[in-house]
Design a protein around this motif. Structure first.
Motif, short mmCIF file in Angstrom:
data_model
loop_
_atom_site.label_atom_id
_atom_site.label_comp_id
_atom_site.label_asym_id
_atom_site.label_seq_id
_atom_site.Cartn_x
_atom_site.Cartn_y
_atom_site.Cartn_z
N ASN A 61 0.81 -1.20 0.00
CA ASN A 61 0.00 0.00 0.00
C ASN A 61 0.85 1.26 0.00
O ASN A 61 0.33 2.35 0.15
N ILE A 62 2.18 1.08 -0.21
CA ILE A 62 3.07 2.25 -0.30
C ILE A 62 3.82 2.20 -1.61
O ILE A 62 5.00 2.46 -1.67
N LEU A 68 6.17 5.08 -2.91
CA LEU A 68 7.25 5.35 -1.97
C LEU A 68 8.37 4.33 -2.13
O LEU A 68 9.55 4.66 -2.01
N TYR A 69 8.01 3.10 -2.43
CA TYR A 69 9.00 2.05 -2.67
C TYR A 69 9.88 2.41 -3.86
O TYR A 69 11.11 2.30 -3.82
N LEU A 84 10.42 5.44 -5.11
CA LEU A 84 11.27 6.59 -4.78
C LEU A 84 12.43 6.17 -3.91
O LEU A 84 13.56 6.64 -4.08
N ALA A 85 12.17 5.24 -2.95
CA ALA A 85 13.26 4.79 -2.08
C ALA A 85 14.34 4.08 -2.90
O ALA A 85 15.54 4.28 -2.69
N SER A 97 16.54 6.44 -4.71
CA SER A 97 17.56 7.05 -3.86
C SER A 97 18.74 6.12 -3.71
O SER A 97 19.86 6.57 -3.50
N LEU A 98 18.50 4.81 -3.77
CA LEU A 98 19.62 3.88 -3.60
C LEU A 98 20.47 3.78 -4.84
O LEU A 98 21.63 3.37 -4.77
N VAL A 128 21.79 6.06 -6.36
CA VAL A 128 22.87 7.04 -6.29
C VAL A 128 24.16 6.38 -5.82
O VAL A 128 25.25 6.73 -6.25
N TYR A 129 24.03 5.38 -4.91
CA TYR A 129 25.22 4.76 -4.34
C TYR A 129 26.06 4.03 -5.37
O TYR A 129 27.28 4.01 -5.28
N ALA A 148 25.90 11.91 -9.22
CA ALA A 148 25.14 11.69 -7.99
C ALA A 148 24.43 12.96 -7.57
O ALA A 148 23.25 12.93 -7.17
N SER A 149 25.11 14.10 -7.67
CA SER A 149 24.45 15.34 -7.24
C SER A 149 23.31 15.70 -8.19
O SER A 149 22.28 16.22 -7.76
N ILE A 196 20.37 13.40 -7.08
CA ILE A 196 19.62 13.76 -5.88
C ILE A 196 18.90 15.09 -6.03
O ILE A 196 17.87 15.31 -5.39
N LEU A 236 -1.29 5.78 -2.15
CA LEU A 236 0.06 5.69 -2.68
C LEU A 236 0.22 4.51 -3.64
O LEU A 236 1.20 4.41 -4.34
#
Lengths: 164, 420, 104
Positions: free
Chosen positions: B120-121, B124-125, B127-128, B131-132, B134-135, B157-158, B161, B181
């Motif tokens: 139910n998210i 958000l999953y 988007l998370a 974000s990973l 970038v590493y 990376a910049s 983000i 969501l």
């Protein structure tokens, strides 16, 4: 099944934090901490908090640790060489103090009568419930956090500027 | 079917689909860029003389990349050097789990979701996970022990983000309106009528999302970090054979996922325009009948055109008869469709068959929309020039971020006015 | 292993352990960045406590407080790293035992 998962993920968390503290290379510490945050997010999912788990990965593992890794790379920090951080006397003393603190916490936590977790309702921890609470009961705290974030952004930009 | 079998099928079928779209996308990029630049494009790689218009070139690419020398730079940090492309591919390949391919239907009185993980998210999953991503870039740049790679990695990376913020904020106005969501709810709330789709309802969110997703996938006009003439291929300059192939694949999988998101969130996902699901289920047998007749006619026509395409005997081997072979193949396919139609006609289909055929048709429409957006990605890449780094940053922070924030306020006001 | 079903005490002991590990890390290590990372570990231990207790008492208030702690941790990390950058520009080191200018 959930019990096995709890033991696995808590073991991974404690192991990564322990390894992180004793690494010589700060980049390795940062990556181990990211792994620890991942297993913590898995624990949050076990605790029926999917929104907080997703935010943990978004905010902690995806933004804060990126900041850390950026700074490590900008400062070009390699493996730290000798001298060691602290002598062995201080290390054993700190370890003793740490374990006393831990025992104090454990003693305090056993005030809760030992029962299992109650059954959880359908929408527990869903974004809808959290949104309802955030915008009704905790609206003032929400607005104050906004102002704090703004202050933080301005402060960080100011600190990062090169002196011309 | 048992729970585990359906779970494994739900996870593996989209995975296989996406990873077999990657070579197709490589071919599409090379052929598409060639036709945009008025040249024929790759048409040499062949198996037994069959060239298939250059479709075998991605296979040749993979074989070449596997057999290249596997370089490890002298003072590179071994573990991070090997981890970085693996991380990039890992993050790219688990994002598809929350994207639904068809409408959830009642099978055996239980709601069956056509996605790997019904969270139910959902958004958000995704988007998370971005974000990973970038590493992977940071680690690749740092561990190569190369100043160009480090600069390219930090820049990339910049950039990622900075545009992640605008991406998330653009989606918030959409989430506010839909109230959920989960991507499935967003698709269901855009009904089957194309004027209810989100790109008309919230065009600014669509525009901001469109631009931000180009920057997220490091595609032109935002590919300064990997620009060949600017920074010597940036963060993957020291990567050679299979590790480079992993970065390459990860980029194309990101493109597919970004197109899938655009199609799902703004263009109705699996909704067939003007055809609602209930209408499709009622008239399923006639849809199948007319669809098969149409496909049969199309394939027969194509087959006959290919067979009668008169070419001079030029090469004196199998390459001359290529079009004849493809034409015969298509002719056989068309004839089999025609045979099915003649045998079964408009026979009513069982309930189970109706459900699966509906899901299949909706999945096909979704796939078509994904391919259209992938083509738009490729089209934009070979049309627009690259943006300079400071122009890029200015766009991300000074233009897109305030625009998406203003969009949230405007959407909130619209919600208050229309809902009361 | 349903001989030992997971109760609230398991989660609280885990978060206490993480908190104490973070505390030990802050005192032992001299590298400023590792100190900041151990601080984040302590904050995460507190987050775990809040979420576990929210699950135990079935109130989402614990989740809201966790949100606030995360936001504050983000701001603190940003400002802390800005300070680390400024210190590095002045002294070319991030070890805490080099910053002894105000000693004695």
């Amino acid at each position: 099944m959930a019990d096995y998962l709890f033991y696995i993920f808590s073991f991974i968390t404690v192991l990564t934090v322990l390894l992180m503290i004793f690494q010589k290379n700060p980049l390795a510490s940062a990556l181990l901490l990211i792994l620890g945050f991942f297993s913590l997010a898995a624990l949050y999912i076990l605790l029926h908090a999917p929104f907080i788990a997703a935010l943990q990965i978004l905010v902690y593992a995806g933004a804060i640790m990126v900041l850390f890794v950026f700074v490590i790379m900008l400062l070009n920090l390699k493996k730290t060489v000798s001298p060691p951080d602290t002598g062995w006397i201080k290390k054993t003393l700190i370890f003793l103090v740490g374990s006393v603190l831990f025992l104090f916490f454990v003693f305090a936590f056993f005030c809760i009568p030992e029962t299992l977790f109650p059954a959880v309702s359908e929408g527990f921890g869903s974004p809808e419930k959290i949104g309802e609470l955030l915008f009704s009961k905790y609206i003032i705290a929400f607005e104050l956090i906004d102002i704090l974030l703004l202050a933080g952004i301005v402060g960080a930009v100011l600190l990062g500027k090169k002196e011309t | 079917m048992s729970y585990w079998v359906t779970l494994i099928l739900k996870i593996s079928i989209p995975f296989v689909l996406i990873f077999s779209l990657v070579p197709f996308l490589v071919w599409l990029e090379r052929k598409g860029s060639a036709y945009i630049q008025d040249r024929p494009g790759p048409n040499r790689a062949a198996i037994l003389g069959l060239r298939l218009g250059g479709l075998l070139h991605p296979l040749a690419d993979v074989i070449k990349l596997i057999f290249k020398e596997n370089i490890m730079p002298a003072r590179a940090h071994r573990f991070f050097y090997i981890l970085a492309p693996g991380l990039a591919l890992f993050v790219a390949s688990i994002t598809y789990l929350v994207i639904p391919f068809a409408e959830p239907t009642l099978i055996n009185n239980e709601l069956f979701y056509f996605q790997g993980a019904h969270l139910n998210i959902g958004i958000l999953y995704i988007l998370a996970l971005s974000s990973l991503g970038v590493y992977a870039l940071l680690l690749a740049g740092w561990s190569s022990n190369n100043k160009f790679a480090l600069l390219g990695g930090l820049r990339s990376a910049s950039q990622m983000i900075s545009y992640e913020l605008s991406l998330g904020l653009a989606l918030i106005s959409l989430i506010m309106w839909t109230g959920s969501l989960a991507i499935n709810d967003i698709i269901v709330s855009q009904t089957h009528l194309p004027w209810h789709w989100n790109f008309i309802f919230d065009p600014i969110a669509f525009l901001v999302f469109f631009i931000a997703v180009f920057a997220e996938t490091n595609r032109t006009p935002f590919d300064l970090p990997e620009g060949e003439s600017e920074l010597v291929a940036g963060y993957h300059v020291e990567y050679s054979s299979l590790k480079f192939a992993m970065f390459f694949m990860a980029e194309y999988v990101h493109i597919i996922i970004a197109s899938a998101l655009m199609a799902a969130l703004f263009f109705g996902g699996w909704q067939i325009p003007f055809v609602s699901s209930s209408f499709l289920r009622e008239h399923c047998s006639s849809f199948v009948f007319f669809g098969l007749i149409f496909t049969a006619c199309f394939l027969l026509l194509l087959g006959i055109i290919l067979i009668t395409n008169n070419k001079k005997i030029h090469y004196k081997d199998l390459r001359d008869f290529e079009s004849v072979i493809m034409g015969v193949f298509l002719l056989l396919l068309g004839l089999s469709c025609l045979v099915y139609v003649l045998l079964f006609g408009k026979a009513p289909l069982s309930d189970n068959a109706v459900i699966w055929i509906t899901a299949f048709l909706q999945g096909c429409v979704f796939l078509f929309k994904i391919l259209v957006f992938c083509w738009i990605f490729i089209w934009v890449r070979w049309t627009l020039p690259r943006m300079r780094y400071d122009q890029l940053m200015k766009l991300g922070w000074k233009i897109l971020l305030p625009l998406s924030m203003a969009n949230i306020i405007v959407t909130a006001i619209r919600m208050i006015i229309t809902n009361g | 292993m349903t001989l030992f079903p997971v109760t609230i005490h398991h989660y609280l002991i885990l978060s206490a352990l993480l908190f104490c590990l973070g505390f030990i890390g802050i005192i032992i290590r001299r590298n400023l960045l590792i100190i900041l990372m151990c601080l984040e570990v302590m904050l995460n231990a507190v987050n775990l406590t809040f979420v576990a207790l929210a699950r135990y008492y079935l109130q989402e208030d614990g989740h809201i407080i966790t949100l606030f702690v995360m936001a504050i941790a983000a701001v603190e990390a940003a400002i802390g790293l800005g300070i680390v950058l400024t210190l590095f520009r002045n002294k070319e080191s991030v070890r805490t035992d080099r910053f002894t200018a105000m000693k004695g």
